[in-house]
Write a protein that holds these residues in place. Structure first.
Motif, short mmCIF file in Angstrom:
data_model
loop_
_atom_site.label_atom_id
_atom_site.label_comp_id
_atom_site.label_asym_id
_atom_site.label_seq_id
_atom_site.Cartn_x
_atom_site.Cartn_y
_atom_site.Cartn_z
N ILE A 325 11.45 -22.51 15.74
CA ILE A 325 12.47 -22.66 16.78
C ILE A 325 12.97 -21.29 17.22
O ILE A 325 12.83 -20.32 16.48
CB ILE A 325 13.65 -23.55 16.28
CG1 ILE A 325 14.35 -22.89 15.08
CG2 ILE A 325 13.15 -24.93 15.92
CD1 ILE A 325 15.56 -23.69 14.58
N SER A 332 16.87 -27.18 13.36
CA SER A 332 15.78 -27.79 14.12
C SER A 332 16.24 -29.08 14.80
O SER A 332 15.74 -29.43 15.87
CB SER A 332 14.59 -28.08 13.20
OG SER A 332 14.96 -28.95 12.13
N PRO A 349 12.05 -32.74 14.91
CA PRO A 349 12.65 -31.64 14.14
C PRO A 349 11.97 -31.47 12.79
O PRO A 349 11.67 -32.44 12.10
CB PRO A 349 14.11 -32.08 13.98
CG PRO A 349 14.07 -33.57 14.09
CD PRO A 349 12.97 -33.88 15.07
N TYR A 360 11.62 -25.25 12.18
CA TYR A 360 10.43 -25.56 12.96
C TYR A 360 10.61 -26.90 13.68
O TYR A 360 11.46 -27.71 13.32
CB TYR A 360 9.19 -25.67 12.06
CG TYR A 360 8.78 -24.37 11.41
CD1 TYR A 360 7.78 -23.58 11.97
CD2 TYR A 360 9.41 -23.93 10.25
CE1 TYR A 360 7.41 -22.37 11.37
CE2 TYR A 360 9.05 -22.73 9.65
CZ TYR A 360 8.05 -21.96 10.22
OH TYR A 360 7.69 -20.77 9.62
N VAL A 361 9.76 -27.12 14.67
CA VAL A 361 9.59 -28.45 15.26
C VAL A 361 8.10 -28.75 15.31
O VAL A 361 7.27 -27.82 15.38
CB VAL A 361 10.21 -28.56 16.68
CG1 VAL A 361 11.72 -28.45 16.63
CG2 VAL A 361 9.60 -27.54 17.64
#
Length: 387
Positions: A325, A332, A349, A360-361
């Motif tokens: 992200i 996320s 997410p 992160y996604v």
């Protein structure tokens, strides 16, 4: 009234995102959905013709009860041709999709209180299946600095000694990481050292990029002594709704699955079995088409996002992109919500895959290049990437 174990299960993140998406669309928003890994590419004409012919036979609507010998032989043939792995007929069983197989296998192997080693981040069913069987979960962090590979030495010795089952999956969902034979050799050695059963999910073995070739955990000497492997036709042939998968490997584990399934289902729909036989024994043109489609999409999306300031590494495999992200976000979930509401783009997410997924996604490569180009423009226009 409801069982205690159900109280710990919240609504699946995919359902929650879908409900929010529908509400926004009802309000007039145009949405581009990269959340659920459902192939948008239809099956080939050959697959649909095979299925149409099979469903036209009234005899195929009877209970399957068990796998046809034709299907078992086809799986054995494919594993030998594809991985040079020799399977016996009692080392194969079909699954009504590998998703349900995780829960069924856990119910076969796990007593309440047994320790199961699960990766984090991981696809939710990796933890839900053992949880429903009453397992105690020990998370194995998949870290960027380790190329998202399990670090066996980081597992405490007392946990390893007590563990009964380990779940492994490469190419990995959600990180898109891949593993090489050296990793699998270490996995087999670790499992033997501590007498741990292994479940390897190999659903994306045909989706490795940059010239890599997917392998089977079972190709490692001694692997069948400690484990079982799940494989699936869902993504490879774009037939996820057919729920066509299989488990292969350790005879005792396969036998336990057969016993359980004989009590809880009546086998795979016979037309699906016939289609699976044809796919596993016939030409593999569909596989190459799907592989090239996802590799090209990943390159297109990542290049486009890079041009607007979102730098993401290319996936090594699977049908997913594991995207860090923007730096000015710390959650996320917050980024996912802003991306949905401000840019009209739906992703998952990273936190929903476990604590190590924070930051992160996951983006599923389930939109064509036209839709991806539109999503890139909407993200840029939203200003969400700006600090």
């Amino acid at each position: 009234m409801i069982a205690d174990k159900m109280q710990q299960l919240s609504s699946a993140i995919f359902s929650e995102l879908n409900e929010q998406k529908k509400a926004l669309m009802k309000a007039g928003r145009s949405m581009i959905d990269f959340s659920i890994g459902t192939p948008d590419s239809p099956p080939s004409d050959r697959v649909m013709k095979l299925l149409s012919e099979a469903t036209g036979d009234p005899l195929n609507y009877r209970y399957a009860i068990s796998d046809t010998q034709e299907l078992i032989d086809a799986v054995c043939h494919w594993y030998h041709q594809r991985y040079q792995v020799t399977l016996e007929t009692d080392e194969v069983i079909s699954l009504l999709g590998s998703q349900s197989g995780f829960t069924e296998l856990a119910l076969c192997l796990i007593n309440p209180g047994d320790i199961v080693l699960v990766p984090s981040p991981s696809y939710p069913i990796f933890t839900i299946g053992p949880h429903l069987a009453g397992a105690l979960l020990h998370k194995m962090p998949l870290l960027k600095e380790n190329d998202y590979l399990i670090d066996f030495e980081a597992i405490p010795k007392d946990v390893a000694i007590a563990a009964k089952l380990m779940i492994v999956s490469y190419p990995n969902n959600p990180t898109a990481a891949t593993a090489n034979p050296e990793f699998y050799k270490a996995l087999v050695a670790f499992a033997k050292r501590y007498n741990i059963m292994v479940l390897h999910d190999n659903a994306y073995s045909e989706l490795l990029f940059d010239g890599q070739r997917g392998e089977s955990f079972l190709s490692i000497p001694g692997a069948k002594e400690v484990g079982i492997e799940f494989n699936s036709l869902s993504k490879t042939y774009s037939i996820p709704g057919c729920r066509t998968a299989f488990a292969v490997g350790n005879k005792e584990m396969v036998s336990a699955l057969k016993t359980l399934k004989s009590h809880v289902d009546y086998g795979m729909f016979l037309p699906f079995q016939k289609v699976a036989v044809s796919l596993l024994t016939g030409p593999q043109d569909e596989v190459k088409f799907i592989h090239d489609l996802y590799e090209t999409r990943g390159q297109f999306l990542i290049q486009g996002l890079k041009e607007i300031g979102w730098n993401i590494p290319l996936p090594k495999g699977s049908m997913f992109v594991w995207a860090p992200i923007p730096r000015h976000y710390t959650s996320s979930m917050n980024f996912t919500q802003d991306l949905m509401h401000q840019a009209g783009v739906v992703v998952v997410p990273g936190i929903s895959f476990g604590e190590e997924g924070e930051g992160y996604v996951r983006i599923a490569l389930v939109q064509n290049e036209e839709a991806m180009a539109k999503a890139i423009k909407q993200i840029q226009a939203s200003g969400i990437l700006n600090t």
